[in-house]
Design a protein around this motif. Structure first.
Motif, PDB file in Angstrom:
ATOM      1  N   LEU A 615      32.946  32.870  55.677  1.00 34.68           N
ATOM      2  CA  LEU A 615      33.226  31.092  55.336  1.00 34.68           C
ATOM      3  C   LEU A 615      34.281  31.704  53.957  1.00 34.68           C
ATOM      4  CD1 LEU A 615      33.457  27.867  55.005  1.00 34.68           C
ATOM      5  CD2 LEU A 615      31.376  28.400  53.969  1.00 34.68           C
ATOM      6  N   GLY A 616      34.201  32.206  52.878  1.00 36.45           N
ATOM      7  CA  GLY A 616      34.118  32.533  51.551  1.00 36.45           C
ATOM      8  C   GLY A 616      36.007  33.459  51.865  1.00 36.45           C
ATOM      9  N   ALA A 617      35.734  34.160  52.328  1.00 40.55           N
ATOM     10  CA  ALA A 617      36.831  34.750  53.058  1.00 40.55           C
ATOM     11  C   ALA A 617      37.863  33.902  53.556  1.00 40.55           C
ATOM     12  CB  ALA A 617      36.729  36.206  54.025  1.00 40.55           C
ATOM     13  N   ASN A 638      53.941  28.536  38.391  1.00 39.82           N
ATOM     14  CA  ASN A 638      53.989  29.407  38.119  1.00 39.82           C
ATOM     15  C   ASN A 638      52.529  30.210  37.847  1.00 39.82           C
ATOM     16  OD1 ASN A 638      54.273  33.055  37.617  1.00 39.82           O
ATOM     17  ND2 ASN A 638      54.748  32.459  39.512  1.00 39.82           N
ATOM     18  N   TRP A 639      52.750  30.055  36.548  1.00 41.93           N
ATOM     19  CA  TRP A 639      51.460  29.786  35.045  1.00 41.93           C
ATOM     20  C   TRP A 639      50.267  29.239  35.810  1.00 41.93           C
ATOM     21  CZ3 TRP A 639      48.632  26.507  32.352  1.00 41.93           C
ATOM     22  CH2 TRP A 639      47.224  26.889  31.708  1.00 41.93           C
ATOM     23  N   ARG A 640      50.094  27.993  36.590  1.00 40.48           N
ATOM     24  CA  ARG A 640      49.304  27.477  37.348  1.00 40.48           C
ATOM     25  C   ARG A 640      49.083  27.624  38.364  1.00 40.48           C
ATOM     26  NH1 ARG A 640      52.042  21.169  35.398  1.00 40.48           N
ATOM     27  NH2 ARG A 640      50.945  21.135  33.671  1.00 40.48           N
ATOM     28  N   ALA A 641      49.589  27.677  39.210  1.00 40.16           N
ATOM     29  CA  ALA A 641      49.401  29.030  40.732  1.00 40.16           C
ATOM     30  C   ALA A 641      48.254  30.150  40.549  1.00 40.16           C
ATOM     31  CB  ALA A 641      49.984  29.303  41.374  1.00 40.16           C
ATOM     32  N   ASP A 642      48.594  30.925  39.315  1.00 43.50           N
ATOM     33  CA  ASP A 642      47.811  31.651  39.404  1.00 43.50           C
ATOM     34  C   ASP A 642      46.500  31.731  38.713  1.00 43.50           C
ATOM     35  OD1 ASP A 642      48.313  34.885  39.068  1.00 43.50           O
ATOM     36  OD2 ASP A 642      47.465  34.751  37.805  1.00 43.50           O
ATOM     37  N   ARG A 643      46.572  30.568  37.592  1.00 43.60           N
ATOM     38  CA  ARG A 643      45.487  30.040  37.405  1.00 43.60           C
ATOM     39  C   ARG A 643      45.003  29.664  38.246  1.00 43.60           C
ATOM     40  NH1 ARG A 643      44.774  25.271  33.121  1.00 43.60           N
ATOM     41  NH2 ARG A 643      46.419  24.155  35.247  1.00 43.60           N
ATOM     42  N   THR A 644      45.214  28.776  39.453  1.00 47.37           N
ATOM     43  CA  THR A 644      44.144  28.919  40.368  1.00 47.37           C
ATOM     44  C   THR A 644      43.576  29.382  41.364  1.00 47.37           C
ATOM     45  OG1 THR A 644      45.659  25.823  40.264  1.00 47.37           O
ATOM     46  CG2 THR A 644      44.987  26.482  41.871  1.00 47.37           C
ATOM     47  N   LEU A 645      44.435  30.159  41.427  1.00 46.35           N
ATOM     48  CA  LEU A 645      44.326  31.361  42.245  1.00 46.35           C
ATOM     49  C   LEU A 645      43.128  31.409  42.429  1.00 46.35           C
ATOM     50  CD1 LEU A 645      44.490  32.938  45.404  1.00 46.35           C
ATOM     51  CD2 LEU A 645      46.568  34.479  43.420  1.00 46.35           C
ATOM     52  N   ASN A 646      42.959  32.637  40.930  1.00 42.78           N
ATOM     53  CA  ASN A 646      42.003  33.258  39.540  1.00 42.78           C
ATOM     54  C   ASN A 646      40.747  32.321  39.535  1.00 42.78           C
ATOM     55  OD1 ASN A 646      42.498  36.207  38.796  1.00 42.78           O
ATOM     56  ND2 ASN A 646      44.263  34.947  38.759  1.00 42.78           N
ATOM     57  N   LEU A 647      40.916  31.161  39.389  1.00 42.64           N
ATOM     58  CA  LEU A 647      39.763  30.007  39.583  1.00 42.64           C
ATOM     59  C   LEU A 647      38.764  30.075  40.980  1.00 42.64           C
ATOM     60  CD1 LEU A 647      40.702  27.830  36.564  1.00 42.64           C
ATOM     61  CD2 LEU A 647      39.097  29.479  36.168  1.00 42.64           C
ATOM     62  N   ARG A 649      39.640  31.653  43.181  1.00 45.22           N
ATOM     63  CA  ARG A 649      38.176  32.831  44.292  1.00 45.22           C
ATOM     64  C   ARG A 649      37.120  32.897  43.416  1.00 45.22           C
ATOM     65  NH1 ARG A 649      43.005  36.678  44.546  1.00 45.22           N
ATOM     66  NH2 ARG A 649      42.624  37.143  41.883  1.00 45.22           N
ATOM     67  N   ALA A 650      37.332  33.051  41.533  1.00 45.11           N
ATOM     68  CA  ALA A 650      35.894  32.852  41.397  1.00 45.11           C
ATOM     69  C   ALA A 650      34.033  32.095  42.314  1.00 45.11           C
ATOM     70  CB  ALA A 650      36.456  32.979  39.634  1.00 45.11           C
ATOM     71  N   ILE A 651      35.085  31.497  41.891  1.00 45.91           N
ATOM     72  CA  ILE A 651      34.242  29.696  42.237  1.00 45.91           C
ATOM     73  C   ILE A 651      33.837  29.926  43.530  1.00 45.91           C
ATOM     74  CG2 ILE A 651      33.524  27.617  42.540  1.00 45.91           C
ATOM     75  CD1 ILE A 651      35.464  27.221  40.188  1.00 45.91           C
ATOM     76  N   ASN A 652      34.456  30.327  44.810  1.00 44.57           N
ATOM     77  CA  ASN A 652      34.314  30.165  46.177  1.00 44.57           C
ATOM     78  C   ASN A 652      33.666  31.660  46.548  1.00 44.57           C
ATOM     79  OD1 ASN A 652      34.658  29.815  48.775  1.00 44.57           O
ATOM     80  ND2 ASN A 652      36.847  32.137  48.866  1.00 44.57           N
ATOM     81  N   ILE A 695      30.980  35.377  41.321  1.00 42.10           N
ATOM     82  CA  ILE A 695      32.130  35.291  40.651  1.00 42.10           C
ATOM     83  C   ILE A 695      32.792  36.402  39.673  1.00 42.10           C
ATOM     84  CG2 ILE A 695      32.733  33.922  37.862  1.00 42.10           C
ATOM     85  CD1 ILE A 695      30.386  32.229  39.533  1.00 42.10           C
ATOM     86  N   ALA A 696      32.103  36.942  39.199  1.00 46.37           N
ATOM     87  CA  ALA A 696      32.612  38.362  38.664  1.00 46.37           C
ATOM     88  C   ALA A 696      33.673  38.905  39.793  1.00 46.37           C
ATOM     89  CB  ALA A 696      31.953  39.314  37.824  1.00 46.37           C
ATOM     90  N   GLY A 697      33.024  39.447  40.621  1.00 44.13           N
ATOM     91  CA  GLY A 697      33.962  40.312  41.328  1.00 44.13           C
ATOM     92  C   GLY A 697      35.053  39.719  42.413  1.00 44.13           C
TER      93      GLY A 697
END
Length: 766
Positions: A615-617, A638-647, A649-652, A695-697
């Protein structure tokens, strides 16, 4: 050929199945020896070991899964794009480019009230030695047929005429030259917008795309088309979406469907000029079109060193604006009745003698020289065409004896003038305004630091130093922000986060198992997960600064089908992997609790954890897939998109890992210690471990960690008072003020001369 490639796309998944089999064998080898007398005697220890094995096995399997998905998609898309696909890609790219540069032209006020009427012409025969333009017959067949040289005059106020003449040339190639601030980039942008506006009548023409040529690394991308493919995939995420991809973009570039508008040859290191001239001529085929801008001196030196010009390219050079034209333009920017002071200044400017004939101390010498370029007109208009401004000093030789004195004064007053005349606003119906009020002194200090830093940092192409491009994701590597002390701090913070998660879980499960046992299990598992993840983060943090921005699109509307497809694929793969792990765990548990119970418990653990990880993947895959119709990348977007991706991915990953580890821990604990104590204790410990590690992973195992490196860099620079903590909102406001311009996902100073002036006046803080 297509069927063979589609068959090859399954080979990465065979690798995943092999990895599952290897994990299963390792599980049997690990647990089989424990059946003898020297085996573990306590079921709880057996359950903990099994859980640790499952979590340890999940990491390489997830990495194998990511690799398989990436390579299978890459192989599946290696088919020849159809004409219909290329046509759809061209239409979408044309819409994105038009929208992008219409917004930028509005921010730059290029048509407010009218374009500056710069006059352009081709160089006369013998004017440049050596010649900087190709044979006339290779540029314009008519000129070659009648035996005359090519003579072309034009005005920035009549772009339609320039485009008509450009379309009549043999290969539609143009080099725009000029000195500092003469409007080269502006003319290129005007040509791009007009070509796009008239594209419905010329649908077969290539799509013009403006790119800063200073970013072309000819060692990495010897051919222009390969570099353009890389730039388009990064700047226009929709081209990476379903149905398109790298092969389609590469075909657009290689088959002449794109018109590269390359801005700023002079911004490359001098050693690279000759290389780029040669690379351009080798890359351009018979039908390839081109627009290139450069300063005249640098281009002349480049073709001299290369011993060649740009094949079949016409050349346009600007003429200085005469005093009357400059005065007329200023008058159109003023109210119909500007007042006596401005009437006197404009009359003095109109009556100034021609260049070279002005006596020393003439009232209009400095003013006429400054307004001879579009840059000077823009500076004068921005600083002095404001309510309450007194133009009297402009015609006073005692105040500004030379043009250099007046231009330096205008640069110094530019920041406070723009801040005063453009108050903050978030109303989209108004002209672009900054989002918040800024202190002019701090804005000037921060921009000076950025200009100085860009001037002295290593060039992105690896040749020489200095760049005009402010790429937010390069700030960490150019300031060397990720140090050993930074890595230690990351490890400590991650461990502290794990302890916090463990404390929260301990409080939650305390009523069921007792506060002591709850805290012991939660803190122990949280510490273990946080410490392990912290060590992993500290190891990979050194590579963050090298990452480019990623992308995440979380809009469910019109993407439900993609979401279901990704979830189905990921859940199927996750359940398959979970089944393999569950069998191994079941065999190991069967030694303690019986084969039937062990297999049931192991399969339950494997399938539930596989379901959670799948489900996470699936959610991550869906988020990273660009959606059609997305706007072209801006620096802020571009900055917001990368921030969204990182957050995300970590939360998910944290939720998925917490759910999977919690379910696995609960089942194992229930089997080992009974449903009352073991179920709650195991679920709590697994949840704490999974959340902390997941989250760290998510931060550690992703492909794009540019935002994390940006956070480190900006906090270090803010502590040293070089830049604000919230750098990107600050740069966005400077863009809205007109101090910066955006070229795709990067910023540049509005003019190179402004960049150089701020870099020269920089003083370190304190």
């Amino acid at each position: 050929m297509a069927s063979m490639r589609n068959g090859r796309a399954w080979w990465p998944w065979v690798t995943v199945l092999v990895a599952v089999a290897v994990v299963l064998v390792l599980g049997v080898v690990t647990f089989a020896p424990l059946t003898g007398e020297g085996g573990l005697q306590i079921a709880a220890n057996r359950a903990q070991l099994t859980g640790g094995f499952l979590l340890a096995a999940a990491v390489p399997l997830i990495l194998a899964l990511r690799w398989a998905r990436h390579h299978s998609r890459e192989l599946a898309t290696q088919t020849v794009p159809s004409p219909e696909t290329l046509s759809r890609a061209k239409d979408m790219l044309a819409e994105l480019v038009a929208e992008q540069w219409k917004d930028e032209a509005r921010l730059r006020s290029l048509d407010d009230p009218d374009p500056i009427p710069v006059r352009w012409r081709t160089p006369a025969p013998g004017e440049h030695t050596p010649a900087i333009m190709d044979h006339p017959g290779l540029i314009d067949p008519v000129a070659g047929a009648i035996g005359h040289g090519l003579w072309w005059t034009a005005s920035s106020a009549d772009i339609a005429a320039i485009i008509t003449r450009f379309r009549r040339t043999r290969r539609r190639r143009l080099v725009i030259l000029g000195g500092p601030g003469t409007g080269k980039t502006t003319l290129a942008l005007q040509l791009l917008l007009h070509l796009l506006a008239t594209r419905p009548q010329h649908h077969d023409e290539p799509v013009p795309v403006l790119l800063p040529i200073a970013g072309w690394d000819t060692e990495r991308f010897p051919r222009l088309h390969d570099w353009m493919t890389d730039q388009l995939l990064g700047g226009y995420p929709a081209l990476r979406g379903a149905g398109f991809g790298e092969q389609v973009v590469r075909a657009l570039a290689a088959r002449g469907h794109l018109l590269p508008v390359l801005d700023g040859l002079d911004e490359l290191p001098v050693s690279a000029h000759t290389v780029v001239i040669g690379a351009l001529n080798r890359s351009l085929g018979g039908a390839d079109q081109l627009i290139l801008t450069s300063r005249t001196a640098e281009f002349t030196d480049a073709v001299t060193r290369a011993g060649d010009v740009i094949t079949s390219a016409a050349v346009l050079e600007p003429r200085p604006l005469d005093a009357g034209t400059a005065a007329d333009y200023l008058a159109t920017c003023l109210p119909p009745e500007p007042g006596p002071h401005w009437q006197h200044a404009l009359a003095t400017l109109r009556c100034s003698p021609p260049p070279g004939q002005r006596p020393p101390g003439h009232p209009a010498t400095a003013l006429a020289d400054v307004t001879a370029t579009p840059l000077g007109l823009w500076l004068l208009r921005t600083v002095y065409l404001t309510p309450g401004a007194d133009p009297g000093p402009l015609t006073d030789p005692a105040c500004f004896p030379t043009a250099a004195d007046l231009q330096a004064h205008l640069f110094d007053q530019l920041v406070p003038a723009l801040i005063a005349t453009r108050p903050p606003s978030s109303n989209p119906a108004e002209p672009p305004r900054p989002r918040r009020r800024r202190d002019p002194v701090k804005v000037r200090q921060w921009l000076e630091y950025l200009a100085h830093h860009l001037t002295h940092q290593p060039a992105p192409t690896g040749a020489g130093t200095g760049t005009r491009d402010l790429a937010w994701w390069r700030l960490a590597v150019t300031t060397q922000a990720v140090t050993p002390a930074t890595r230690l701090a990351i490890a400590l913070l991650t461990t502290a986060f794990g302890l916090t998660a463990g404390l929260a879980v301990g409080l939650a499960v305390g009523p069921a198992v007792g506060l002591g046992a709850g805290f012991a299990g939660g803190l122990g598992a949280g510490f273990a997960g946080g410490l392990g993840a912290g060590l992993l983060l500290s190891c990979v943090a050194g590579s963050w600064a090298q990452d480019r921005p990623g992308y995440a699109d979380l809009r469910v509307r019109q993407r439900a089908t993609e979401l279901l497809r990704e979830l189905a694929a990921a859940l199927g793969i996750g359940l398959g992997i979970g089944l393999g792990i569950g069998l191994g765990a079941g065999l190991a548990l069967g030694v303690e609790v019986g084969l039937g119970t062990g297999l049931a418990g192991g399969l339950g653990v494997g399938l539930t954890s596989g379901l959670a990880f799948g489900l996470g993947a699936g959610l991550t895959w869906w988020a990273e897939t660009p959606a059609h119709g997305r706007r072209a990348q801006t620096p802020m977007g571009n900055w917001r998109a990368d921030r969204t991706l990182n957050l995300f991915r970590a939360i998910n990953n944290g939720l998925a890992a917490g759910l999977g580890a919690g379910l696995a821990g609960g089942l194992l604990g229930g089997l080992a210690e009974g449903p009352r104590f073991g179920l709650a204790f195991g679920a709590g410990a697994g949840l704490a471990f999974g959340i902390a590690g997941g989250i760290a992973g998510g931060f550690a195992l992703g492909d794009h960690r540019a935002w994390l490196a940006y956070l480190v860099a900006t906090h270090r620079l803010a502590l040293s008072r070089c830049l604000p903590y919230r750098l990107m909102p600050f740069l966005d406001d400077c863009h809205r003020l007109g101090l910066l311009r955006a070229v795709g996902p990067i910023y540049q100073f509005r003019h190179a001369e402004l960049h150089d002036h701020l870099a020269a006046t920089y003083r370190p803080p304190g």
